[in-house]
Scaffold this motif. Sequence first.
Motif, PDB file in Angstrom:
ATOM      1  N   ALA A   1      27.647  12.498 -47.874  1.00 32.33           N
ATOM      2  CA  ALA A   1      29.028  12.068 -48.079  1.00 32.33           C
ATOM      3  C   ALA A   1      29.611  12.612 -49.375  1.00 32.33           C
ATOM      4  CB  ALA A   1      29.104  10.542 -48.059  1.00 32.33           C
ATOM      5  N   VAL A   2      28.757  13.029 -50.307  1.00 36.09           N
ATOM      6  CA  VAL A   2      29.228  13.597 -51.563  1.00 36.09           C
ATOM      7  C   VAL A   2      30.131  14.806 -51.292  1.00 36.09           C
ATOM      8  CG1 VAL A   2      27.233  15.106 -51.928  1.00 36.09           C
ATOM      9  CG2 VAL A   2      28.524  14.284 -53.885  1.00 36.09           C
ATOM     10  N   VAL A   3      29.890  15.559 -50.208  1.00 32.48           N
ATOM     11  CA  VAL A   3      30.730  16.715 -49.871  1.00 32.48           C
ATOM     12  C   VAL A   3      32.140  16.252 -49.512  1.00 32.48           C
ATOM     13  CG1 VAL A   3      31.013  18.668 -48.296  1.00 32.48           C
ATOM     14  CG2 VAL A   3      28.751  18.056 -49.103  1.00 32.48           C
TER      15      VAL A   3
ATOM     16  N   GLN B   1      23.891  24.301 -46.026  1.00 34.42           N
ATOM     17  CA  GLN B   1      23.217  23.535 -47.069  1.00 34.42           C
ATOM     18  C   GLN B   1      22.525  22.322 -46.448  1.00 34.42           C
ATOM     19  OE1 GLN B   1      26.476  22.665 -49.745  1.00 34.42           O
ATOM     20  NE2 GLN B   1      25.926  24.400 -51.060  1.00 34.42           N
ATOM     21  N   TRP B   2      21.267  22.066 -46.878  1.00 39.53           N
ATOM     22  CA  TRP B   2      20.515  20.871 -46.486  1.00 39.53           C
ATOM     23  C   TRP B   2      20.404  19.984 -47.713  1.00 39.53           C
ATOM     24  CZ3 TRP B   2      18.779  25.724 -44.944  1.00 39.53           C
ATOM     25  CH2 TRP B   2      18.661  25.923 -43.581  1.00 39.53           C
ATOM     26  N   PHE B   3      20.707  18.702 -47.549  1.00 39.39           N
ATOM     27  CA  PHE B   3      20.678  17.794 -48.685  1.00 39.39           C
ATOM     28  C   PHE B   3      19.292  17.201 -48.883  1.00 39.39           C
ATOM     29  CE2 PHE B   3      25.030  18.503 -48.118  1.00 39.39           C
ATOM     30  CZ  PHE B   3      25.569  18.389 -49.392  1.00 39.39           C
ATOM     31  N   LEU B   4      18.753  17.392 -50.090  1.00 40.19           N
ATOM     32  CA  LEU B   4      17.459  16.828 -50.452  1.00 40.19           C
ATOM     33  C   LEU B   4      17.614  15.390 -50.901  1.00 40.19           C
ATOM     34  CD1 LEU B   4      16.022  19.806 -52.516  1.00 40.19           C
ATOM     35  CD2 LEU B   4      15.598  19.240 -50.126  1.00 40.19           C
ATOM     36  N   ARG B   5      18.710  15.150 -51.586  1.00 34.50           N
ATOM     37  CA  ARG B   5      19.101  13.808 -52.009  1.00 34.50           C
ATOM     38  C   ARG B   5      20.602  13.869 -52.245  1.00 34.50           C
ATOM     39  NH1 ARG B   5      16.345  14.746 -57.754  1.00 34.50           N
ATOM     40  NH2 ARG B   5      18.161  15.542 -58.816  1.00 34.50           N
ATOM     41  N   THR B   6      21.211  12.756 -52.467  1.00 36.78           N
ATOM     42  CA  THR B   6      22.655  12.738 -52.669  1.00 36.78           C
ATOM     43  C   THR B   6      23.024  13.611 -53.863  1.00 36.78           C
ATOM     44  OG1 THR B   6      22.789  10.517 -51.740  1.00 36.78           O
ATOM     45  CG2 THR B   6      24.662  11.261 -53.062  1.00 36.78           C
ATOM     46  N   GLY B   7      23.852  14.597 -53.614  1.00 40.94           N
ATOM     47  CA  GLY B   7      24.325  15.476 -54.680  1.00 40.94           C
ATOM     48  C   GLY B   7      23.503  16.724 -54.920  1.00 40.94           C
ATOM     49  N   THR B   8      22.363  16.884 -54.247  1.00 42.27           N
ATOM     50  CA  THR B   8      21.519  18.074 -54.429  1.00 42.27           C
ATOM     51  C   THR B   8      21.182  18.667 -53.072  1.00 42.27           C
ATOM     52  OG1 THR B   8      20.532  17.102 -56.410  1.00 42.27           O
ATOM     53  CG2 THR B   8      19.391  18.980 -55.433  1.00 42.27           C
TER      54      THR B   8
ATOM     55  N   ILE C   1      20.304  26.665 -54.611  1.00 41.00           N
ATOM     56  CA  ILE C   1      20.323  25.237 -54.837  1.00 41.00           C
ATOM     57  C   ILE C   1      21.681  24.886 -55.415  1.00 41.00           C
ATOM     58  CG2 ILE C   1      19.229  25.453 -57.131  1.00 41.00           C
ATOM     59  CD1 ILE C   1      17.833  22.712 -56.395  1.00 41.00           C
ATOM     60  N   SER C   2      22.268  23.781 -54.917  1.00 44.42           N
ATOM     61  CA  SER C   2      23.594  23.344 -55.347  1.00 44.42           C
ATOM     62  C   SER C   2      23.514  21.938 -55.885  1.00 44.42           C
ATOM     63  CB  SER C   2      24.578  23.373 -54.169  1.00 44.42           C
ATOM     64  OG  SER C   2      24.799  24.684 -53.738  1.00 44.42           O
ATOM     65  N   PHE C   3      24.305  21.704 -56.918  1.00 44.28           N
ATOM     66  CA  PHE C   3      24.411  20.371 -57.525  1.00 44.28           C
ATOM     67  C   PHE C   3      25.871  19.952 -57.467  1.00 44.28           C
ATOM     68  CE2 PHE C   3      20.921  22.661 -59.530  1.00 44.28           C
ATOM     69  CZ  PHE C   3      19.865  21.779 -59.304  1.00 44.28           C
ATOM     70  N   TYR C   4      26.165  18.899 -56.719  1.00 47.05           N
ATOM     71  CA  TYR C   4      27.525  18.375 -56.614  1.00 47.05           C
ATOM     72  C   TYR C   4      27.752  17.398 -57.747  1.00 47.05           C
ATOM     73  CZ  TYR C   4      28.054  20.507 -52.056  1.00 47.05           C
ATOM     74  OH  TYR C   4      28.169  21.407 -51.034  1.00 47.05           O
ATOM     75  N   ARG C   5      28.964  17.402 -58.245  1.00 42.27           N
ATOM     76  CA  ARG C   5      29.264  16.486 -59.370  1.00 42.27           C
ATOM     77  C   ARG C   5      30.292  15.468 -58.932  1.00 42.27           C
ATOM     78  NH1 ARG C   5      33.987  18.202 -61.655  1.00 42.27           N
ATOM     79  NH2 ARG C   5      34.702  20.219 -60.925  1.00 42.27           N
TER      80      ARG C   5
END
Length: 194
Positions: free
Chosen positions: A25-27, A151-158, A190-194
């Motif tokens: 959901a962070v996206v 993108q596959w999410f490993l945890r919320t925001g990563t 690797i992506s980091f959402y803020r």
Amino acid sequence: MRRAAPLLLIMVLLGSSVAGAVDSAVVRSSPGEFALLAGYGITHRGFGATRTQVQTADAILRYGHFLSDEHGAGWYRGRHELFVELPLHLTVDPRVRTMTGGYLLGSWKFTSSDAVAPYLFAGGGVLYNDLGLATQGTRLNFSYQGGVGLQWFLRTGTALGIEYRYHHVSNAGTADPNEPLNSSKILFGISFYR
């Protein structure tokens, strides 16, 4: 390309093992992301006027900024995102040299899934090219490109990601000769959402 297949398989298996376990959901609400991508590229001799084989090891630093809230419904629901990229393309064939510059790319990131985020992108930029090829008349070149990613999410925001891009480099007719370099690139990141 054969070397990339095992990495792709690992990414798919990893992605399927966490599918549904992480909420992306962070996206849907994040203002942006920072990403680091790395991979491999090779020109396609005979595609357009490309005659020279060039292979690259690529590293790209990306900042993504979302320009909109969600639009659409169903599978195509998503958000507009702007990527600003700083690439370093290290050529490993025909000789070790570099290409570096900056790209500005528009993206549509799909938000209909809770575990993965596919996206499309296209854009271009400027490259300083130090390849030493007699078939290119200047070191200042331009690039346009487009591709797809997941993108596959490993945890919320990563998230881990894989991306394919078609990549074109030429001097846009500003000097002779002007052999274009039309290539494919496979990138992992690797992506980091803020």
